[in-house]
Motif scaffolding. Structure first.
Motif, PDB file in Angstrom:
ATOM      1  N   ILE A  34       0.833  -1.207   0.000  1.00  0.00           N
ATOM      2  CA  ILE A  34       0.000   0.000   0.000  1.00  0.00           C
ATOM      3  C   ILE A  34       0.860   1.248   0.000  1.00  0.00           C
ATOM      4  CG2 ILE A  34      -1.664   1.314   1.377  1.00  0.00           C
ATOM      5  CD1 ILE A  34      -2.874  -1.390   2.231  1.00  0.00           C
ATOM      6  N   ARG A  35       1.926   1.226   0.774  1.00  0.00           N
ATOM      7  CA  ARG A  35       2.829   2.387   0.824  1.00  0.00           C
ATOM      8  C   ARG A  35       3.543   2.585  -0.507  1.00  0.00           C
ATOM      9  NH1 ARG A  35       5.221   0.979   4.944  1.00  0.00           N
ATOM     10  NH2 ARG A  35       7.164   0.108   4.137  1.00  0.00           N
ATOM     11  N   HIS A  36       4.030   1.499  -1.111  1.00  0.00           N
ATOM     12  CA  HIS A  36       4.695   1.597  -2.418  1.00  0.00           C
ATOM     13  C   HIS A  36       3.739   2.146  -3.479  1.00  0.00           C
ATOM     14  CE1 HIS A  36       8.324  -0.009  -1.006  1.00  0.00           C
ATOM     15  NE2 HIS A  36       8.186  -1.279  -1.324  1.00  0.00           N
ATOM     16  N   CYS A  37       2.497   1.682  -3.448  1.00  0.00           N
ATOM     17  CA  CYS A  37       1.531   2.122  -4.456  1.00  0.00           C
ATOM     18  C   CYS A  37       1.169   3.591  -4.277  1.00  0.00           C
ATOM     19  CB  CYS A  37       0.277   1.251  -4.395  1.00  0.00           C
ATOM     20  SG  CYS A  37       0.558  -0.455  -4.935  1.00  0.00           S
ATOM     21  N   ALA A  38       1.043   4.028  -3.023  1.00  0.00           N
ATOM     22  CA  ALA A  38       0.762   5.446  -2.768  1.00  0.00           C
ATOM     23  C   ALA A  38       1.903   6.312  -3.283  1.00  0.00           C
ATOM     24  CB  ALA A  38       0.552   5.672  -1.275  1.00  0.00           C
ATOM     25  N   ASN A  39       3.127   5.878  -3.048  1.00  0.00           N
ATOM     26  CA  ASN A  39       4.284   6.630  -3.540  1.00  0.00           C
ATOM     27  C   ASN A  39       4.391   6.569  -5.061  1.00  0.00           C
ATOM     28  OD1 ASN A  39       5.100   7.422  -0.964  1.00  0.00           O
ATOM     29  ND2 ASN A  39       6.343   5.591  -0.657  1.00  0.00           N
ATOM     30  N   SER A  40       3.960   5.453  -5.641  1.00  0.00           N
ATOM     31  CA  SER A  40       3.966   5.336  -7.095  1.00  0.00           C
ATOM     32  C   SER A  40       2.961   6.301  -7.715  1.00  0.00           C
ATOM     33  CB  SER A  40       3.628   3.903  -7.511  1.00  0.00           C
ATOM     34  OG  SER A  40       3.505   3.795  -8.901  1.00  0.00           O
ATOM     35  N   ILE A  41       1.790   6.408  -7.116  1.00  0.00           N
ATOM     36  CA  ILE A  41       0.780   7.356  -7.597  1.00  0.00           C
ATOM     37  C   ILE A  41       1.298   8.784  -7.489  1.00  0.00           C
ATOM     38  CG2 ILE A  41      -1.493   8.328  -7.054  1.00  0.00           C
ATOM     39  CD1 ILE A  41      -2.341   5.449  -6.289  1.00  0.00           C
ATOM     40  N   ARG A  42       1.952   9.077  -6.402  1.00  0.00           N
ATOM     41  CA  ARG A  42       2.539  10.411  -6.247  1.00  0.00           C
ATOM     42  C   ARG A  42       3.585  10.674  -7.325  1.00  0.00           C
ATOM     43  NH1 ARG A  42       4.109   9.740  -1.431  1.00  0.00           N
ATOM     44  NH2 ARG A  42       2.152  10.435  -0.493  1.00  0.00           N
ATOM     45  N   ALA A  43       4.388   9.668  -7.625  1.00  0.00           N
ATOM     46  CA  ALA A  43       5.404   9.823  -8.675  1.00  0.00           C
ATOM     47  C   ALA A  43       4.759  10.022 -10.039  1.00  0.00           C
ATOM     48  CB  ALA A  43       6.328   8.601  -8.694  1.00  0.00           C
ATOM     49  N   THR A  44       3.651   9.337 -10.302  1.00  0.00           N
ATOM     50  CA  THR A  44       2.937   9.521 -11.565  1.00  0.00           C
ATOM     51  C   THR A  44       2.454  10.953 -11.703  1.00  0.00           C
ATOM     52  OG1 THR A  44       2.252   7.197 -11.689  1.00  0.00           O
ATOM     53  CG2 THR A  44       0.928   8.799 -12.914  1.00  0.00           C
ATOM     54  N   HIS A  45       1.913  11.509 -10.638  1.00  0.00           N
ATOM     55  CA  HIS A  45       1.450  12.904 -10.683  1.00  0.00           C
ATOM     56  C   HIS A  45       2.612  13.871 -10.938  1.00  0.00           C
ATOM     57  CE1 HIS A  45      -2.766  12.487  -9.770  1.00  0.00           C
ATOM     58  NE2 HIS A  45      -2.506  11.705  -8.742  1.00  0.00           N
ATOM     59  N   ARG A  46       3.788  13.482 -10.508  1.00  0.00           N
ATOM     60  CA  ARG A  46       4.959  14.336 -10.706  1.00  0.00           C
ATOM     61  C   ARG A  46       5.685  14.029 -12.016  1.00  0.00           C
ATOM     62  NH1 ARG A  46       7.558  13.746  -4.578  1.00  0.00           N
ATOM     63  NH2 ARG A  46       5.967  15.009  -3.492  1.00  0.00           N
ATOM     64  N   HIS A  47       5.098  13.136 -12.813  1.00  0.00           N
ATOM     65  CA  HIS A  47       5.673  12.727 -14.095  1.00  0.00           C
ATOM     66  C   HIS A  47       7.031  12.033 -13.918  1.00  0.00           C
ATOM     67  CE1 HIS A  47       2.593  15.032 -16.294  1.00  0.00           C
ATOM     68  NE2 HIS A  47       2.727  15.912 -15.325  1.00  0.00           N
ATOM     69  N   GLU A  48       7.208  11.371 -12.791  1.00  0.00           N
ATOM     70  CA  GLU A  48       8.423  10.590 -12.523  1.00  0.00           C
ATOM     71  C   GLU A  48       8.116   9.131 -12.856  1.00  0.00           C
ATOM     72  OE1 GLU A  48       9.159  11.381  -8.423  1.00  0.00           O
ATOM     73  OE2 GLU A  48       9.753  13.473  -8.760  1.00  0.00           O
ATOM     74  N   ARG A  49       8.045   8.833 -14.137  1.00  0.00           N
ATOM     75  CA  ARG A  49       7.560   7.528 -14.583  1.00  0.00           C
ATOM     76  C   ARG A  49       8.487   6.391 -14.190  1.00  0.00           C
ATOM     77  NH1 ARG A  49       5.416   9.221 -20.674  1.00  0.00           N
ATOM     78  NH2 ARG A  49       3.767  10.657 -19.945  1.00  0.00           N
ATOM     79  N   GLU A  50       9.764   6.618 -14.274  1.00  0.00           N
ATOM     80  CA  GLU A  50      10.712   5.544 -13.922  1.00  0.00           C
ATOM     81  C   GLU A  50      10.566   5.176 -12.451  1.00  0.00           C
ATOM     82  OE1 GLU A  50      15.550   4.700 -14.026  1.00  0.00           O
ATOM     83  OE2 GLU A  50      14.693   6.380 -15.156  1.00  0.00           O
ATOM     84  N   ARG A  51      10.427   6.181 -11.601  1.00  0.00           N
ATOM     85  CA  ARG A  51      10.255   5.927 -10.176  1.00  0.00           C
ATOM     86  C   ARG A  51       8.938   5.209  -9.917  1.00  0.00           C
ATOM     87  NH1 ARG A  51      12.098   4.343  -5.458  1.00  0.00           N
ATOM     88  NH2 ARG A  51      11.127   5.374  -3.685  1.00  0.00           N
ATOM     89  N   ALA A  52       7.894   5.623 -10.593  1.00  0.00           N
ATOM     90  CA  ALA A  52       6.584   4.987 -10.428  1.00  0.00           C
ATOM     91  C   ALA A  52       6.634   3.519 -10.830  1.00  0.00           C
ATOM     92  CB  ALA A  52       5.540   5.734 -11.257  1.00  0.00           C
ATOM     93  N   ASN A  53       7.276   3.228 -11.940  1.00  0.00           N
ATOM     94  CA  ASN A  53       7.384   1.838 -12.406  1.00  0.00           C
ATOM     95  C   ASN A  53       8.201   0.990 -11.438  1.00  0.00           C
ATOM     96  OD1 ASN A  53       5.869   2.354 -14.704  1.00  0.00           O
ATOM     97  ND2 ASN A  53       7.659   2.860 -15.947  1.00  0.00           N
ATOM     98  N   GLU A  54       9.243   1.579 -10.892  1.00  0.00           N
ATOM     99  CA  GLU A  54      10.085   0.854  -9.939  1.00  0.00           C
ATOM    100  C   GLU A  54       9.287   0.461  -8.694  1.00  0.00           C
ATOM    101  OE1 GLU A  54      13.912   1.829  -7.024  1.00  0.00           O
ATOM    102  OE2 GLU A  54      13.555   3.064  -8.803  1.00  0.00           O
ATOM    103  N   LEU A  55       8.495   1.393  -8.183  1.00  0.00           N
ATOM    104  CA  LEU A  55       7.690   1.113  -6.991  1.00  0.00           C
ATOM    105  C   LEU A  55       6.610   0.087  -7.283  1.00  0.00           C
ATOM    106  CD1 LEU A  55       7.422   4.783  -5.712  1.00  0.00           C
ATOM    107  CD2 LEU A  55       8.495   2.887  -4.473  1.00  0.00           C
ATOM    108  N   MET A  56       6.006   0.162  -8.461  1.00  0.00           N
ATOM    109  CA  MET A  56       4.982  -0.824  -8.814  1.00  0.00           C
ATOM    110  C   MET A  56       5.579  -2.214  -8.959  1.00  0.00           C
ATOM    111  SD  MET A  56       2.301   1.170 -11.348  1.00  0.00           S
ATOM    112  CE  MET A  56       3.554   1.871 -12.442  1.00  0.00           C
ATOM    113  N   ALA A  57       6.786  -2.311  -9.468  1.00  0.00           N
ATOM    114  CA  ALA A  57       7.449  -3.609  -9.588  1.00  0.00           C
ATOM    115  C   ALA A  57       7.721  -4.203  -8.205  1.00  0.00           C
ATOM    116  CB  ALA A  57       8.752  -3.453 -10.370  1.00  0.00           C
TER     117      ALA A  57
END
Length: 221
Positions: A34-57
């Protein structure tokens, strides 16, 4: 009888001890997902796609570990906390796909249950509103209209799933919330489009005044 009771007691304690150990092993992983996904969503909003993908993995790996940990304890697996983690993962994955105009993954691709997936998809529509408003402030009306269509499509899908809440994990209530978000977003975007059109008309008027010096009044016969 006492000997039999002692044997029953030992078997019960051994069984429940294994179940408790499995739960205690899986529960922290659910929280981490849940924490990783919340941070991934935050990264998506910031257009940090690589970070978002890393957290989702990382979240996907933990979800698989949870499934393995609770393979022999399906009652614990379906107790609720694993589905909460799956829902957050679906939300993060769907939001990333929607904002990048990619094809949505389905529940089987993500390795999660359909009820958790649909609830996550509904919440992704809510996050898409936030993403849309950010684009609206930047004046990207074309992208905003595309995101609104995506939200509308999601809502159309959700209202077609008509099953009891015990089957869908309360999807009906989530769908009602999605409807409110959709209509509010539609109103916000409509207001912005009208304002943009008005601004454009005013600019054209100023240009006409600058070129002709005045606007010819209509003749009255």
């Amino acid at each position: 009888m006492p000997d039999k009771l002692e044997q029953i007691g030992q078997q019960a304690i051994e069984h429940l001890s294994l179940k408790h150990a499995a739960r205690e092993k899986a529960l922290p992983k659910s929280r981490t997902v849940i924490r990783h996904c919340a941070n991934s969503i935050r990264a998506t909003h910031r257009h940090e796609r690589e970070r978002a993908n890393e957290l989702m993995a990382q979240a996907a790996q933990l979800l698989q570990e949870m499934k393995d940990d609770l393979l022999d304890h399906q009652d614990i697996y379906y107790a609720g906390f694993a589905q909460d983690a799956q829902k957050e993962y679906a939300e993060a994955r769907c939001l990333a796909a929607l904002t990048q105009y990619q094809e949505l993954p389905d529940a089987e691709e993500l390795g999660i249950g359909w009820a958790a997936y649909l609830n996550g998809l509904a919440e992704a529509a809510g996050e898409l509103r936030r993403y849309l408003l950010d684009q609206l402030r930047r004046g990207n009306l074309r992208d905003c209209e595309a995101y609104l269509r995506q939200m509308d499509d999601i809502y159309s899908l959700l209202i077609s799933v008509d099953f009891p809440d015990a089957i869908t994990s309360g999807l009906r209530r989530t769908t009602d919330v999605t409807r409110g978000i959709l209509e509010k977003t539609r109103g916000d975007l409509t207001t912005s489009v009208v304002q943009a059109q008005l601004q454009h008309s005013i600019q054209e008027l100023y240009q006409a005044l600058g070129q002709d010096g005045a606007i010819n009044a209509p003749r009255v016969e």
